[in-house]
Design an enzyme around this catalytic site. Structure first.
Site, PDB file in Angstrom:
ATOM      1  N   CYS A  32      32.897  41.506  30.139  1.00 51.56           N
ATOM      2  CA  CYS A  32      33.492  42.660  30.810  1.00 51.56           C
ATOM      3  C   CYS A  32      33.583  43.857  29.844  1.00 51.56           C
ATOM      4  CB  CYS A  32      34.835  42.281  31.416  1.00 51.56           C
ATOM      5  SG  CYS A  32      35.421  43.523  32.566  1.00 51.56           S
ATOM      6  N   HIS A  41      34.065  37.468  34.526  1.00 50.23           N
ATOM      7  CA  HIS A  41      34.870  36.616  33.624  1.00 50.23           C
ATOM      8  C   HIS A  41      34.511  35.134  33.801  1.00 50.23           C
ATOM      9  CE1 HIS A  41      37.588  39.686  32.040  1.00 50.23           C
ATOM     10  NE2 HIS A  41      37.397  40.289  33.204  1.00 50.23           N
ATOM     11  N   GLU A  68      35.508  32.748  32.143  1.00 51.00           N
ATOM     12  CA  GLU A  68      36.628  31.887  31.741  1.00 51.00           C
ATOM     13  C   GLU A  68      37.600  31.580  32.873  1.00 51.00           C
ATOM     14  OE1 GLU A  68      36.067  34.957  30.890  1.00 51.00           O
ATOM     15  OE2 GLU A  68      37.888  36.175  30.745  1.00 51.00           O
TER      16      GLU A  68
END
Ligand code: XMP
Length: 527
Positions: free
Chosen positions: A79, A171, A173
């Site tokens: 990002c 993202h 994660e």
């Protein structure tokens, strides 16, 4: 041991990147995004991740040390991290007309060779990704190509033609990104060629060696609170040093949960503690809290008295000047909990040790030991199990330093402590024996649960008599780190039965309510 360095630019999910990679068995270290990488990132670092950020690259967003682009290590920008790399390396980033926020589809082109191919192997051809950005790349930096695009038409995956540089606009994660772990894994193992060496055995071995080397035969004093962290720190010291070297000090402030002192004593003795100093200071705490109603005044009184008694009792132990002080500080206690970089105050556990002159002095003298300072909470729990700490302690919900002092609203008295302790114990016992739809105990499904005694009495009937009892509030929340929290959606039957048992057993309580406030806007504790 191979390590991935994460440059934190302040994203709420930076911690998660670290967690995901550690769960793959690779050690991660998070440092402020603008840290100097002097003279180089370090011999064990195999790759660097640039995190997201709430800032824009053009408005206040921090930049990494330029060495990051010269060190030859693989880079992954996530990002803001990708936008940062783009701008630093000669591309442009501009504000989007709208925002890309939430679940958005991404399509990845096939192809590439070498490291790019290894990175792209981690991607599904098309998947849903979690995005949260207001800027986008409008000109790629030289050498980069777009390997994936979002359904909204913006660059989503970038690879460099020659350098081991990669970026994703979403993202990986967060769990909302499909196959996010495989993407991180492709970077960590495929590109950086890390070996998974971050295991509990390895951690214990390494930590014991370094504790032995640092402490030698000196005495160590560990301040234990009864919580998971300090108990596990105690276990580690007891399994490493001679047991008569390890002094454990626990203060019974009278603001503890039911049977807490007994449980703490039993679990530490089971771990081999010989020098356990239990300080009974209930009277002093109740005296200090007399007449205080305002939450901050109560917290201050508890904190100040804690420090006074701690210093007095440590002196009383008569330890030699060169003793070490240990505490169960976690990795998350040390890194910033707010946002942004450049102002990463070292956060000391918001525990009894806040600003403690004793801790400060020992830190200055290089005699402060924090053996859990590389671990996340769930890793500490795993370590606890590995070291043989009681399951009851390992699974324990967090408990605030000021204890029942902030769960008895208004003035704290010994009588109220007794009432709350009984009611809270019943509540917790019920949560441990009841299960949710998946067969888990409610206690394990809930992140934190406790009872709060309100400064209100209400009218009721008991038999034929009018009863004027205290009002109790129950709190139960789900959370991942306590920073935000949702209300636990109990089955109403559970709440009704718990309420009945409390009012039938604790005669001073006349009414039970359930707190249905999330955080924010409410906090988890009431005071
Ligand atoms: P709040 O109430 O701030 O709580 O939403 C977040 C988490 O922190 C715990 N808490 C404390 N822990 N000392 C502590 O060690 C404190 O003074 C303190 N105040 C809150 C709270 O129980 C929750 O887990």
């Amino acid at each position: 041991m191979d390590k991935i360095l994460i440059l934190d630019f302040g994203s709420q999910t930076t911690q998660l990147i670290g967690r995901r990679i550690r769960d793959m068995g690779v050690y991660t270290e998070i440092i402020p995004g603008d840290s100097a990488l002097a003279p180089e990132p370090g011999p064990d670092v195999r790759g660097i991740i640039l995190s997201g950020s709430p800032e824009s690259v053009y408005a206040g967003g921090a930049a990494p040390d330029k060495k990051v682009y010269d060190c030859g290590l693989p880079l992954l920008g996530i990002c803001y991290g990708l936008q940062r790399m783009t701008v630093d390396l000669g591309g442009t980033v501009e504000a989007l007309p709208g925002r890309e926020y939430g679940r958005i589809g991404v399509t990845v082109a096939e192809g590439g060779s070498g490291l790019a191919a290894r990175f792209l192997e981690g991607f599904r051809p098309s998947f849903t990704a979690w995005m949260s950005h207001g800027d986008t790349l409008t000109k790629l930096a030289p050498g980069f190509r777009e390997a994936g695009v979002s359904d909204t038409g913006y660059p989503a995956v970038l690879v460099h033609g020659e350098k081991p540089w990669f970026g994703v606009q979403f993202h990986p994660e967060v769990t909302h990104t499909e196959g996010g772990n495989e993407i991180l894994s492709a970077f960590v193992f495929g590109v950086c060629a890390c070996k998974a060496g971050w295991t509990m055995e390895h951690y214990v071995e390494e930590t014991r060696a370094s504790l032995n080397e640092r402490i030698g035969k000196s005495p160590v004093l560990l301040l234990v609170s009864g919580g998971v962290d300090s108990t596990v720190a105690g276990a580690l010291l007891l399994k490493t040093l001679q047991s008569d070297q390890v002094h454990l000090m626990y203060m019974d402030t009278g603001l503890m949960r039911k049977d807490e002192t007994k449980t703490v004593k039993a679990s530490l003795e089971k771990l081999g503690a010989k020098r356990l100093h239990i300080v009974h200071c209930e009277g002093e705490f109740l005296e200090a809290l007399k007449g205080l109603c305002e939450p901050e005044a109560k917290r201050r009184a508890i904190g100040d008295l804690f420090i006074t008694i701690q210093e007095r009792e440590v002196l009383r132990l008569g330890l030699p000047e060169h003793y070490f002080l240990a505490q169960g500080t976690l990795y998350t206690d040390l890194i910033e909990s707010g946002r942004g970089v450049g102002n990463k105050a070292r956060l000391i556990k918001s525990h009894h040790n806040v600003g403690s002159p004793l801790v400060d002095a020992k830190r200055k003298a290089g005699r402060l030991i924090e053996p859990l300072d590389k671990l996340y909470k769930d890793e500490v729990r795993r370590l606890g199990r590995f070291l043989g700490v009681n399951e009851e302690v390992v699974r324990r919900h967090p408990f605030p330093g000021p204890g029942l002092g902030v769960r008895i609203l208004g003035e704290v008295t010994g009588e109220k402590c007794g009432i709350l302790r009984e009611a809270d114990a019943i509540y917790i016992e019920e949560l441990k024996r009841r299960t949710d739809g998946e067969g888990r105990s409610l206690y394990d499904a809930i992140w934190q649960a406790f009872a709060v005694l309100l400064p209100i009495r209400s009218v009721g009937v008991a038999g034929d008599e009018r009863k004027y009892g205290w009002v109790l509030a129950l709190r139960a929340i789900t959370s991942s780190d306590g920073m935000t929290a949702d209300v636990y959606p109990f089955q109403i039957k559970d709440l009704l039965e718990i309420s009945t048992r409390i009012t039938n057993t604790v005669k001073d309580i006349g009414r039970v309510t359930y707190d249905i406030s999330s955080k924010p806007p409410a906090t988890i504790e009431w005071e």
